[in-house]
Motif scaffolding. Structure first.
Motif, short mmCIF file in Angstrom:
data_model
loop_
_atom_site.label_atom_id
_atom_site.label_comp_id
_atom_site.label_asym_id
_atom_site.label_seq_id
_atom_site.Cartn_x
_atom_site.Cartn_y
_atom_site.Cartn_z
N GLY A 138 8.42 -19.28 56.93
CA GLY A 138 9.54 -19.48 57.86
C GLY A 138 10.11 -18.18 58.40
N LEU A 139 11.43 -18.06 58.31
CA LEU A 139 12.11 -16.90 58.91
C LEU A 139 11.83 -15.60 58.16
CD1 LEU A 139 15.63 -18.35 59.85
CD2 LEU A 139 13.89 -17.50 61.43
N VAL A 140 11.26 -15.68 56.97
CA VAL A 140 10.92 -14.42 56.30
C VAL A 140 9.85 -13.71 57.15
CG1 VAL A 140 10.11 -13.30 54.20
CG2 VAL A 140 11.45 -15.40 54.06
N ARG A 141 8.93 -14.49 57.68
CA ARG A 141 7.92 -13.89 58.57
C ARG A 141 8.44 -13.71 59.99
NH1 ARG A 141 2.03 -13.26 59.35
NH2 ARG A 141 1.44 -13.96 61.42
N TYR A 142 9.23 -14.68 60.49
CA TYR A 142 9.53 -14.70 61.91
C TYR A 142 11.01 -14.47 62.26
CZ TYR A 142 4.79 -16.38 62.82
OH TYR A 142 3.42 -16.49 62.92
N GLY A 143 11.85 -14.15 61.28
CA GLY A 143 13.26 -13.89 61.59
C GLY A 143 13.67 -12.53 61.05
N VAL A 144 13.47 -12.33 59.75
CA VAL A 144 13.80 -11.04 59.12
C VAL A 144 13.11 -9.94 59.94
CG1 VAL A 144 13.49 -9.63 57.04
CG2 VAL A 144 14.07 -12.06 56.83
N ALA A 145 13.88 -8.89 60.26
CA ALA A 145 13.40 -7.90 61.22
C ALA A 145 12.14 -7.18 60.73
CB ALA A 145 14.52 -6.89 61.48
N PRO A 146 11.27 -6.79 61.67
CA PRO A 146 10.00 -6.17 61.28
C PRO A 146 10.17 -4.84 60.55
CG PRO A 146 10.29 -6.13 63.69
CD PRO A 146 11.37 -7.00 63.12
N ASP A 147 11.34 -4.20 60.71
CA ASP A 147 11.57 -2.93 59.99
C ASP A 147 12.30 -3.17 58.67
OD1 ASP A 147 13.89 -3.76 61.24
OD2 ASP A 147 14.60 -1.74 61.68
N HIS A 148 12.45 -4.42 58.26
CA HIS A 148 13.06 -4.73 56.95
C HIS A 148 12.00 -5.33 56.02
CE1 HIS A 148 17.66 -4.73 57.89
NE2 HIS A 148 17.10 -3.54 57.94
N GLN A 149 10.95 -4.55 55.81
CA GLN A 149 9.83 -5.06 55.02
C GLN A 149 10.22 -5.31 53.56
OE1 GLN A 149 6.76 -6.09 56.02
NE2 GLN A 149 7.51 -5.80 58.11
N HIS A 150 11.20 -4.53 53.05
CA HIS A 150 11.60 -4.75 51.65
C HIS A 150 12.11 -6.18 51.47
CE1 HIS A 150 14.99 -3.15 53.93
NE2 HIS A 150 15.79 -3.85 53.14
N THR A 151 12.79 -6.72 52.49
CA THR A 151 13.31 -8.09 52.39
C THR A 151 12.14 -9.08 52.39
OG1 THR A 151 15.25 -7.39 53.59
CG2 THR A 151 14.88 -9.75 53.47
N SER A 172 6.59 -11.31 66.62
CA SER A 172 5.30 -11.85 67.07
C SER A 172 5.14 -13.34 66.77
CB SER A 172 4.13 -11.08 66.44
OG SER A 172 4.30 -9.71 66.58
N HIS A 173 6.19 -14.11 67.04
CA HIS A 173 6.13 -15.57 66.81
C HIS A 173 5.21 -16.20 67.86
CE1 HIS A 173 7.40 -19.76 66.55
NE2 HIS A 173 8.09 -19.48 65.47
N PRO A 174 4.35 -17.14 67.45
CA PRO A 174 3.39 -17.71 68.40
C PRO A 174 4.03 -18.44 69.58
CG PRO A 174 3.30 -18.86 66.28
CD PRO A 174 4.16 -17.66 66.09
N ASP A 175 5.28 -18.89 69.46
CA ASP A 175 5.91 -19.61 70.58
C ASP A 175 6.57 -18.68 71.59
OD1 ASP A 175 5.15 -21.85 69.22
OD2 ASP A 175 7.17 -22.39 68.52
N GLU A 176 6.57 -17.39 71.32
CA GLU A 176 7.28 -16.46 72.22
C GLU A 176 6.29 -15.60 72.99
OE1 GLU A 176 10.39 -16.86 72.62
OE2 GLU A 176 10.75 -18.13 70.88
N PRO A 177 6.69 -15.11 74.19
CA PRO A 177 5.77 -14.28 74.98
C PRO A 177 5.48 -12.94 74.29
CG PRO A 177 7.92 -14.47 76.06
CD PRO A 177 7.97 -15.34 74.86
N ALA A 178 4.37 -12.32 74.69
CA ALA A 178 3.94 -11.08 74.03
C ALA A 178 4.76 -9.87 74.47
CB ALA A 178 2.47 -10.84 74.31
#
Ligand code: FAD
Length: 434
Positions: A45-58, A132-138
């Motif tokens: 869920g949002l761990v992959r697609y919400g939590v910011a890409p620069d917050h990898q520790h989360t 990089s969610h599949p439902d959003e533009p690149a």
């Protein structure tokens, strides 16, 4: 006397809430068949697609969920949307228990004149695009020079931070470099973060505000009348101190971006003819003021999509039980409040209730997952499929990135179906061409 059949339990949504429920159920009901469904091919869920890409520790919380799948007893069934591929009624007839953990993915509407002008953006699609969610533009949308962020919760601060960073600041992240480079060709020059709440009541964590100060080339300022916070809670005092520290930093004459905070200002209208040009606010003394804007980002929370599961049921209940054998948990049930760990406490409460209810029911025979239509099961993505995709995403990435997420859904599905390394390679080439 015949034995009670094996409990068949379906969980809809593989985010933190669904994962915590599954983990707890596996311990409490070791004989149960537990299936986690997700509309996406990928778990978490949002761990992959919400939590910011620069917050990898989360995002490392996924390791805990991964152990659960690898230890057995919980099946991941991705690429199955409940309400679309399988109705909720079908699911409830196949399983003894259904737990809805579908989160919330609609942005709270900004109900002011001009909110539908081009250039007015929503936090949900933006944070998904950054992930990089599949439902959003690149590509990210055009922000122009002056972005105004409405809202001062953690998601608003996430967005401000992502727009402030240079490519080097994303070291160790899984940001999509093509998307980032596109943005950095014309990055914002100023960001106004405007909160309706006074700073003492604003939603952002102090740590999130303080983190902004680690980014180079940024000058911070704030409307001068924010409170001293003498009577405030410890967290509010930390938040006020964090903003004070940001604005006290020595100013950089060569700053790339200026960030200005305004607290206690209510948006009144978004102005412009063919595109947003400015936003009018009213301050706590009732005075109007205007901020020039080339884009407006509304980050004022999330709400359910109206009856997305097509049940007609109202989910506003005090407990997790929605009907016999039907439960809700996490953001879906509580609303968009709370960080990842809070979903665990919620999940444990629902599991307690569910296990107690099951003990009082005499269970009819149910076939569980195998009762679902064959074509739906054939299209499902299981956990080993995800692990293959995970490996591909982590392989051959540049030194400064930990993963290159594959965005395109067709590529993801062909990748997880690929049985040979040759198939894998041609799937990846398709993504690169798309
Ligand atoms: C932008 C953003 C950043 C955040 N950053 C942080 C952070 O840094 N730290 C932190 O602790 N918390 C953060 N949070 C909060 C955290 O993400 C949530 O607390 C948590 O994800 C809620 O979990 P959930 O399982 O209830 O919902 P979700 O994580 O949204 O999971 C719901 C799942 O259900 C699936 N689903 C939806 N509908 C269907 C359907 N019909 N059929 C099948 N599957 C379906 C979705 O695809 C999704 O996988 C952030 C939230 C956002 C929005």
């Amino acid at each position: 006397m015949s034995e009670s059949p094996r409990p068949q339990i379906a969980i809809v949504g593989s985010g933190p809430s669904g994962s915590y429920v599954a983990g707890a159920l596996r311990r409490r009901l070791p004989l149960a068949e537990i299936v986690i469904f997700d509309r996406l091919c990928t778990p978490f869920g949002l761990v992959r697609y919400g939590v910011a890409p620069d917050h990898q520790h989360t995002k490392t919380i996924t390791r805990q969920f991964e152990r659960m799948y690898l230890e057995g007893g919980v099946r991941f069934a991705g690429n199955i949307e409940i309400g679309q591929d399988v109705t909720l009624d079908q699911l409830r007839s196949a399983f003894h228990v259904v737990v809805l953990a579908t989160g919330l993915d609609a942005d709270r509407p900004l109900s002011i004149p001009g909110a539908d002008l081009p250039g007015v953006l929503r936090a949900g699609p933006l944070t998904r695009a950054f992930n990089s969610h599949p439902d959003e533009p690149a590509a990210l949308p055009e922000f122009g020079d002056h972005a105004v962020v409405i809202g001062a919760g953690n998601v608003a601060i996430d967005i401000a931070r992502l727009l402030l960073k240079t490519s080097a600041d994303f070291h160790g992240s899984d940001v999509d470099d093509a998307m980032l480079d596109g943005y950095l060709r014309n990055p914002v020059r100023s960001i106004d973060v405007v909160s309706r709440s006074p700073l003492v009541d604003a939603k952002a964590d102090a740590a999130m505000l303080r983190e902004l100060g680690t980014i180079g080339g940024v000058n911070f300022s704030a409307s001068s009348d924010h409170e001293s916070g003498d009577d405030a809670s410890p967290e509010a005092r930390r938040r006020i101190a964090a903003v004070d520290e940001l604005i006290a930093r020595p100013k950089d004459d060569d700053a790339r971006v200026d960030v200005h905070f305004s607290f206690g200002a209510t948006p009144v209208s978004i102005n412009g003819d063919d595109r947003v040009r400015s936003v009018t606010f009213r301050d706590s003394h009732g005075r109007s003021f205007e901020i020039i804007a080339s884009s407006v980002i509304s980050a004022i929370g999330f709400v359910p999509r109206a009856d997305a599961l097509g049940t007609g049921l109202s989910f506003e209940t005090a407990t997790g039980r929605l009907a016999e054998g039907l439960y809700g948990t996490g953001w879906f049930h509580r609303g968009a409040v709370g960080a990842i760990p809070e979903n665990r406490a919620d999940a444990l409460r629902v599991v307690d209730e569910l296990v107690a209810d099951l003990g009082e029911r005499s269970l009819p025979l149910r076939a569980g997952y195998s009762a679902l239509p064959a074509d739906v099961r054939e299209n499902a993505v299981d956990y080993s499929d995800w692990l293959r995709l995970d490996t591909v995403e982590r392989t051959g990435v540049s030194e400064s990135r930990i993963r290159k997420k594959i965005r395109d859904r067709a590529t993801i599905t062909s990748l997880v179906r690929a049985s040979s390394s040759h198939d894998l390679e041609s799937s990846i080439n398709t993504e690169e061409c798309s």
